[in-house]
Design an enzyme around this catalytic site. Structure first.
Site, PDB file in Angstrom:
ATOM      1  N   LYS A 221       0.121   9.331  20.248  1.00 61.38           N
ATOM      2  CA  LYS A 221      -0.880   9.446  18.922  1.00 61.38           C
ATOM      3  C   LYS A 221      -2.331   8.973  18.821  1.00 61.38           C
ATOM      4  O   LYS A 221      -2.485   9.590  18.031  1.00 61.38           O
ATOM      5  CB  LYS A 221       0.124   8.404  17.803  1.00 61.38           C
ATOM      6  CG  LYS A 221      -0.244   9.127  15.484  1.00 61.38           C
ATOM      7  CD  LYS A 221       0.801   8.296  14.977  1.00 61.38           C
ATOM      8  CE  LYS A 221      -0.023   9.126  13.505  1.00 61.38           C
ATOM      9  NZ  LYS A 221      -0.138   7.344  12.579  1.00 61.38           N
TER      10      LYS A 221
ATOM     11  N   VAL B 146       2.219   3.317   2.560  1.00 64.01           N
ATOM     12  CA  VAL B 146       3.107   3.606   3.840  1.00 64.01           C
ATOM     13  C   VAL B 146       3.992   2.155   3.104  1.00 64.01           C
ATOM     14  O   VAL B 146       5.743   2.178   2.946  1.00 64.01           O
ATOM     15  CB  VAL B 146       2.429   3.323   5.241  1.00 64.01           C
ATOM     16  CG1 VAL B 146       3.845   2.708   5.339  1.00 64.01           C
ATOM     17  CG2 VAL B 146       1.478   3.834   5.083  1.00 64.01           C
ATOM     18  N   GLY B 147       3.820   1.076   2.914  1.00 66.04           N
ATOM     19  CA  GLY B 147       4.493   0.242   2.365  1.00 66.04           C
ATOM     20  C   GLY B 147       5.618   0.748   0.872  1.00 66.04           C
ATOM     21  O   GLY B 147       6.905   0.294   1.233  1.00 66.04           O
TER      22      GLY B 147
ATOM     23  N   GLY C  54       0.747  -1.475  -0.023  1.00 61.65           N
ATOM     24  CA  GLY C  54       0.031  -0.259   0.377  1.00 61.65           C
ATOM     25  C   GLY C  54       1.134   1.815  -0.227  1.00 61.65           C
ATOM     26  O   GLY C  54       1.925   0.982  -0.231  1.00 61.65           O
TER      27      GLY C  54
ATOM     28  N   GLU D 214     -10.363   2.680  10.198  1.00 63.64           N
ATOM     29  CA  GLU D 214      -9.552   2.051  10.891  1.00 63.64           C
ATOM     30  C   GLU D 214     -10.285   3.051  12.860  1.00 63.64           C
ATOM     31  O   GLU D 214      -9.337   3.079  13.591  1.00 63.64           O
ATOM     32  CB  GLU D 214      -8.462   2.856  11.530  1.00 63.64           C
ATOM     33  CG  GLU D 214      -8.312   2.839   9.865  1.00 63.64           C
ATOM     34  CD  GLU D 214      -6.007   2.642   9.402  1.00 63.64           C
ATOM     35  OE1 GLU D 214      -5.536   2.017   9.260  1.00 63.64           O
ATOM     36  OE2 GLU D 214      -5.676   3.954   9.706  1.00 63.64           O
TER      37      GLU D 214
ATOM     38  N   ASN E 208      -5.972  10.872  17.011  1.00 65.85           N
ATOM     39  CA  ASN E 208      -6.218  10.775  16.353  1.00 65.85           C
ATOM     40  C   ASN E 208      -8.119   9.564  17.063  1.00 65.85           C
ATOM     41  O   ASN E 208      -9.225  10.320  16.369  1.00 65.85           O
ATOM     42  CB  ASN E 208      -6.088   9.023  16.172  1.00 65.85           C
ATOM     43  CG  ASN E 208      -5.133   9.243  14.962  1.00 65.85           C
ATOM     44  OD1 ASN E 208      -5.057  10.301  14.431  1.00 65.85           O
ATOM     45  ND2 ASN E 208      -4.331   8.036  14.536  1.00 65.85           N
TER      46      ASN E 208
ATOM     47  N   SER F 242      -8.760  11.356   8.253  1.00 64.20           N
ATOM     48  CA  SER F 242      -8.721  10.151   7.309  1.00 64.20           C
ATOM     49  C   SER F 242      -9.169   9.491   7.894  1.00 64.20           C
ATOM     50  O   SER F 242     -10.540   8.747   6.939  1.00 64.20           O
ATOM     51  CB  SER F 242      -7.483   9.198   7.216  1.00 64.20           C
ATOM     52  OG  SER F 242      -6.986   8.650   8.792  1.00 64.20           O
TER      53      SER F 242
ATOM     54  N   ASN G  50      -1.472   1.816  12.126  1.00 65.65           N
ATOM     55  CA  ASN G  50      -2.134   2.876  12.847  1.00 65.65           C
ATOM     56  C   ASN G  50      -3.289   2.125  14.119  1.00 65.65           C
ATOM     57  O   ASN G  50      -3.462   1.099  14.462  1.00 65.65           O
ATOM     58  CB  ASN G  50      -3.159   3.482  11.805  1.00 65.65           C
ATOM     59  CG  ASN G  50      -2.466   4.843  11.197  1.00 65.65           C
ATOM     60  OD1 ASN G  50      -1.355   5.487  11.170  1.00 65.65           O
ATOM     61  ND2 ASN G  50      -2.996   4.899   9.653  1.00 65.65           N
TER      62      ASN G  50
END
Lengths: 293, 293
Positions: A179, A11-12, A9, A258, A183, A246, A98
């Site tokens: 983090k 990030v990958g 994806g 998420e 979120n 997001s 995440n």
């Protein structure tokens, strides 16, 4: 060194591109089509309208022989990845999901691997099976999690490009909760209210409601410095005031959010430890209901 | 007596049908098509699979010469109705809107009409321009509001069919708030969570959140007997445990909800009187965001 990236994806591909400058990188993908494409063309990075290429390998399944494996799949895809990591020789595995839902997946995992966790603060958008756009320059932060020592990875991450800094943090719990608290305060509320991040501050009632969510979450997370955390939440709202979170973007696009990784973790933690939670289960239920729609 | 029904929706047609048994009824509609249809065919009531007909007139605009006018349009359509009531001779006007948003519309309205307000607890579904199905037998309850005396209407409502009982209540505020507290606790939460009414009790976290909404609303409404009101909210959840609330149905169908009439009234009242409200503005914002979607 030999690095394996699990997941092709945004990030990958971003990690694969930057790590390729100093290492032999292989991307492990689930689709043969993407494997073939990366093997044929490498990875293309788009940044400020310019394009850059990196040579990179790809393979279908995770294999032994890597100095570091980086799991970049989403938390809800991790259950498909962990069993395949059981069949390879012990190595270093860094998890870059995440939220914190994956902590429940890996904390009781019986494995000889050395485990690390980290966060990604870059903006990245996958453009194709082999291309990623680097839309926002941030940082990767990582920490040891279990059976691991920082020295094993420090050498791998030194000398990265200045647009892809990698920082070691001493306390994984502090890193991830720092983090998560942001979120969980911003994402579900903006997704339900369909507002930009800044409106959580500009509308007094929304800010007060966000404060209630914050208080419930910080009690579950046992944050050391509550005032500092709240200031950080408000600071991010201000800095990103014109952004859509997001989770809001996912809800608008009809995609899975998420919610499990971010709110689900806290709801589960509260349940496990007999803590009372009212707002988080409501937000979790509402976001899951929106997803189902 | 001569009765005018303003609005040809489910409630308007239901009232027109039952009142026609003892009165000359005219339905005031906005569409010429519906006016013509009612004048040609009267009104048809469907109940338990059987059909019944009533003779009934219809007209395009509100006119003088009626002993009672009943406004059955939704609250958000009232702003189109009030000006037309300014041009006719003083008479009795009964408002049958859901929620209490219309109270803000009529409380400072300068008019010589005698004003009444009421609630409708029937289940009714409009099947066509001239037909309504009576799906749930309940009651109409009414009260004097301003410049009015019960005697003027008691005679009109006596002797109604046993499936359409009409009750006089002495205190309009008690009548409307008694229904509003139930709607505001059940409707927005079920619409956001996409659950049936009963789940607000069976999931402990949802019940606790509903309790917070209740506490905010009852402080704004200054209910006399908080315990009794909470028991009634829970009682309705239990009795209607397998039902989808009207707001959930509206959200699922992509229609405008009655959020303004139900939650908007409370948010506005809190603002007018300097009371703190956190959950109600959040619920209001979330439901309005869902509507916009």
């Amino acid at each position: 060194m030999k690095i394996g990236i699990i997941g092709g994806g945004a990030v990958g591909l971003l990690c694969a591109y930057y790590l390729s400058s100093r290492h032999h990188v292989t991307v492990f993908t689930r689709r043969q089509e993407q494997t073939d494409a990366i093997n044929a063309r490498g990875i293309r990075l788009v940044k400020d309208g310019k394009e850059f290429n990196a040579e990179c390998g790809a393979a279908a399944g995770v294999a032994s022989g890597y100095d570091l494996l980086i799991a970049t799949v989403k938390q809800h895809q991790l259950s498909g990845v962990l069993p395949s990591l059981m069949n390879i020789k012990a190595t270093n595995v860094l998890f870059l999901q995440n939220g914190m839902g994956h902590i429940h997946d890996i904390e009781h995992w019986h494995t000889d691997h050395s485990l690390y966790v980290g966060t990604v603060e870059h903006g990245a958008v996958r453009k194709s099976d082999t291309a990623v756009e680097h839309t926002g320059i941030g940082a990767v932060k990582w920490s040891t999690f279990r059976g691991s020592r920082p020295e094993a990875l420090e050498n791998i991450f030194c000398g990265m490009h200045s647009d892809f800094p990698v920082y070691y943090e001493t306390d994984w719990y502090r890193l991830l909760t720092g983090k998560l608290i942001i979120n969980v305060c911003i994402n579900p509320l903006t997704a339900l209210l369909r507002v930009k991040n800044g409106e959580l501050l500009s509308c007094a009632a929304y800010k007060e409601y966000m404060r209630k969510v914050f208080e419930e979450a910080e009690a579950i997370l046992r944050l050391d410095d509550s005032d500092e955390a709240w200031n950080r939440v408000c600071g991010v709202c201000r800095q990103t005031k014109n952004n859509h979170s997001s989770m809001l973007v996912d809800v608008m696009a009809g995609r899975q959010t998420e919610a499990d990784a971010i709110i689900g973790y806290l709801v589960k933690e509260a349940g496990n430890r007999g803590l009372k939670a009212v707002h988080l289960p409501f937000l979790y239920g509402s976001i899951k209901a929106l997803e189902g729609n």
